[in-house]
Design a protein around this motif. Structure first.
Motif, PDB file in Angstrom:
ATOM      1  N   CYS A  38      -8.506   0.141   0.879  1.00  0.00           N
ATOM      2  CA  CYS A  38      -7.237  -0.175   0.210  1.00  0.00           C
ATOM      3  C   CYS A  38      -6.228  -0.774   1.181  1.00  0.00           C
ATOM      4  CB  CYS A  38      -6.658   1.081  -0.447  1.00  0.00           C
ATOM      5  SG  CYS A  38      -7.330   1.418  -2.089  1.00  0.00           S
ATOM      6  N   TRP A  57      -7.314  -4.288   2.061  1.00  0.00           N
ATOM      7  CA  TRP A  57      -7.128  -5.197   0.922  1.00  0.00           C
ATOM      8  C   TRP A  57      -5.664  -5.589   0.776  1.00  0.00           C
ATOM      9  CZ3 TRP A  57      -4.564  -5.213  -3.807  1.00  0.00           C
ATOM     10  CH2 TRP A  57      -5.001  -6.158  -4.736  1.00  0.00           C
ATOM     11  N   HIS A  58      -4.753  -4.619   0.860  1.00  0.00           N
ATOM     12  CA  HIS A  58      -3.324  -4.919   0.754  1.00  0.00           C
ATOM     13  C   HIS A  58      -2.859  -5.812   1.904  1.00  0.00           C
ATOM     14  CE1 HIS A  58      -3.134  -1.682  -2.269  1.00  0.00           C
ATOM     15  NE2 HIS A  58      -1.995  -2.219  -2.628  1.00  0.00           N
ATOM     16  N   TRP A  93     -11.690   3.013  -7.925  1.00  0.00           N
ATOM     17  CA  TRP A  93     -11.519   4.465  -7.866  1.00  0.00           C
ATOM     18  C   TRP A  93     -12.541   5.180  -8.749  1.00  0.00           C
ATOM     19  CZ3 TRP A  93      -5.827   2.903  -8.468  1.00  0.00           C
ATOM     20  CH2 TRP A  93      -5.270   2.675  -7.201  1.00  0.00           C
ATOM     21  N   LEU A 101      -8.887  -2.116  -9.287  1.00  0.00           N
ATOM     22  CA  LEU A 101      -8.574  -0.842  -8.637  1.00  0.00           C
ATOM     23  C   LEU A 101      -9.092   0.335  -9.456  1.00  0.00           C
ATOM     24  CD1 LEU A 101      -4.964  -1.641  -7.393  1.00  0.00           C
ATOM     25  CD2 LEU A 101      -6.962  -1.215  -5.966  1.00  0.00           C
ATOM     26  N   GLN A 126     -12.143   4.941   1.061  1.00  0.00           N
ATOM     27  CA  GLN A 126     -11.151   4.524   0.069  1.00  0.00           C
ATOM     28  C   GLN A 126      -9.863   4.075   0.739  1.00  0.00           C
ATOM     29  OE1 GLN A 126      -7.730   4.609  -2.395  1.00  0.00           O
ATOM     30  NE2 GLN A 126      -8.086   6.205  -0.864  1.00  0.00           N
ATOM     31  N   GLU A 127      -9.376   4.859   1.698  1.00  0.00           N
ATOM     32  CA  GLU A 127      -8.110   4.500   2.338  1.00  0.00           C
ATOM     33  C   GLU A 127      -8.252   3.235   3.183  1.00  0.00           C
ATOM     34  OE1 GLU A 127      -4.696   6.268   5.376  1.00  0.00           O
ATOM     35  OE2 GLU A 127      -6.268   7.592   4.604  1.00  0.00           O
ATOM     36  N   PHE A 160       0.843  -1.196   0.000  1.00  0.00           N
ATOM     37  CA  PHE A 160       0.000   0.000   0.000  1.00  0.00           C
ATOM     38  C   PHE A 160       0.878   1.245   0.000  1.00  0.00           C
ATOM     39  CE2 PHE A 160      -1.933   3.500   2.337  1.00  0.00           C
ATOM     40  CZ  PHE A 160      -3.114   3.681   1.629  1.00  0.00           C
ATOM     41  N   LEU A 167     -12.679  -4.830  -4.575  1.00  0.00           N
ATOM     42  CA  LEU A 167     -12.841  -3.490  -4.012  1.00  0.00           C
ATOM     43  C   LEU A 167     -13.872  -2.661  -4.770  1.00  0.00           C
ATOM     44  CD1 LEU A 167      -9.150  -2.425  -3.253  1.00  0.00           C
ATOM     45  CD2 LEU A 167     -10.952  -2.816  -1.586  1.00  0.00           C
TER      46      LEU A 167
END
Length: 304
Positions: free
Chosen positions: A252, A255-256, A224, A220, A248-249, A136, A268
């Motif tokens: 992400c 997920w990472h 977005w 991704l 969003q943050e 990330f 996502l």
């Protein structure tokens, strides 16, 4: 069975009636067997024995031919394996050399410089290193502010140095530029929508350059895109925009982390309205508490 060393079919049956072979047939001569009969008996035995040996010779020739063919086949396979191994070593060495000296192997296109109205984006080495490792990294590194920071003179000094870093139990050497994050990095949740929109096309392009799986890149990009087309995006309410940035943050990062831990990732691009609603309530409460605290402090200040 003893191995034969010559083709016995080339031999000629001896004349056992001759004086040379007199001693051979004499033991078989008796009152009922003449010299001629003894010689004929020896001839019959010799011919029969020679015929058997000729058959053995032919079988031996066939077996030798099969053995020779098999040995040649094995030798050919071994030679091919050695050739392929040598070719693989050469290709690997060539690939490593091309990676180490990309500039030297840059393909020259026979065309003039393409016209463009945009300056080339120079992304931080630190961000590109994180991208290459599949980790990330904040979207800030692909905003205009970060690109300007990367090109600043004070940030280009001593970036060619190397420092040791431990990865997976082994020590690797990283460039100074790739080892230090920006001092001015802005968390994704605090990015302005305009900065967020600047970063997305650039990070997608870098994901492609660093050989990310096409499925991940598409996911991704859709994620977005879904953020920027959500009804919260164009809202006049700043809180709803902040909810999208926080969502969003968090998504992400989670997920990472899931990918790194091998616990399984998810799509996502499927926006969870349940999570958005929960974040909205949480941020709204925090905003109300902050507004209340500010009002209390203001009231206390007036009474002094």
């Amino acid at each position: 069975m003893n191995r034969l060393h010559s083709d016995l079919s080339l031999l000629v049956c001896p004349d056992f009636t001759s004086d040379q072979h007199h001693a051979s047939h004499t033991p078989f001569v008796s009152t009922t067997v003449t010299n001629a009969q003894a010689a004929e008996s020896l001839k019959v035995v010799w011919v029969a024995t020679n015929d058997d040996l000729c058959v053995q010779w032919q079988q031996q020739v066939v077996e030798d031919e099969h053995l020779r063919a098999e040995q040649e086949h094995l030798a050919g396979e071994e030679s091919l394996c050695l050739q392929q191994a040598h070719q693989l070593e050469e290709e690997t060495a060539c690939l490593d050399e091309r990676k180490k000296n990309k500039f030297k192997h840059t393909e020259i296109l026979m065309q003039p410089r393409p016209d463009t109205n945009e300056d080339e984006a120079f992304v931080s080495d630190f961000a590109l290193w994180k991208i290459d490792k599949g980790q990330f990294v904040e979207l800030y590194y692909w905003t205009n502010d970060s690109l300007d920071e990367t090109l600043a003179p004070q940030n280009t000094q001593d970036d060619e140095g190397l420092i040791p870093s431990e990865q997976n139990g082994a020590t690797v050497w990283l460039s100074t530029a790739a080892s230090k994050p920006s001092k001015h990095v802005v968390p994704d949740q605090l990015l302005l929508p305009a900065n967020f929109a600047q970063a997305i096309p650039r990070i997608v392009a870098d994901l492609e350059k660093h050989d990310w799986p096409e499925q991940c890149i598409l996911m991704l990009a859709r994620f977005w895109g879904a953020i920027m087309t959500h009804r919260y995006w164009n809202s006049n309410d700043k809180i709803t925009q902040q909810v999208l940035m926080v969502y969003q943050e968090e998504q992400c990062r989670s997920w990472h982390n899931a990918v790194a831990l091998g616990t399984g990732a998810w799509d996502l691009s499927i926006i969870s309205d349940v999570v958005l609603a929960r974040l909205f309530d949480c941020i709204m409460r925090e905003s109300c508490h902050a507004a209340y605290d500010a009002q209390v402090r203001f009231t206390c200040f007036q009474h002094k």
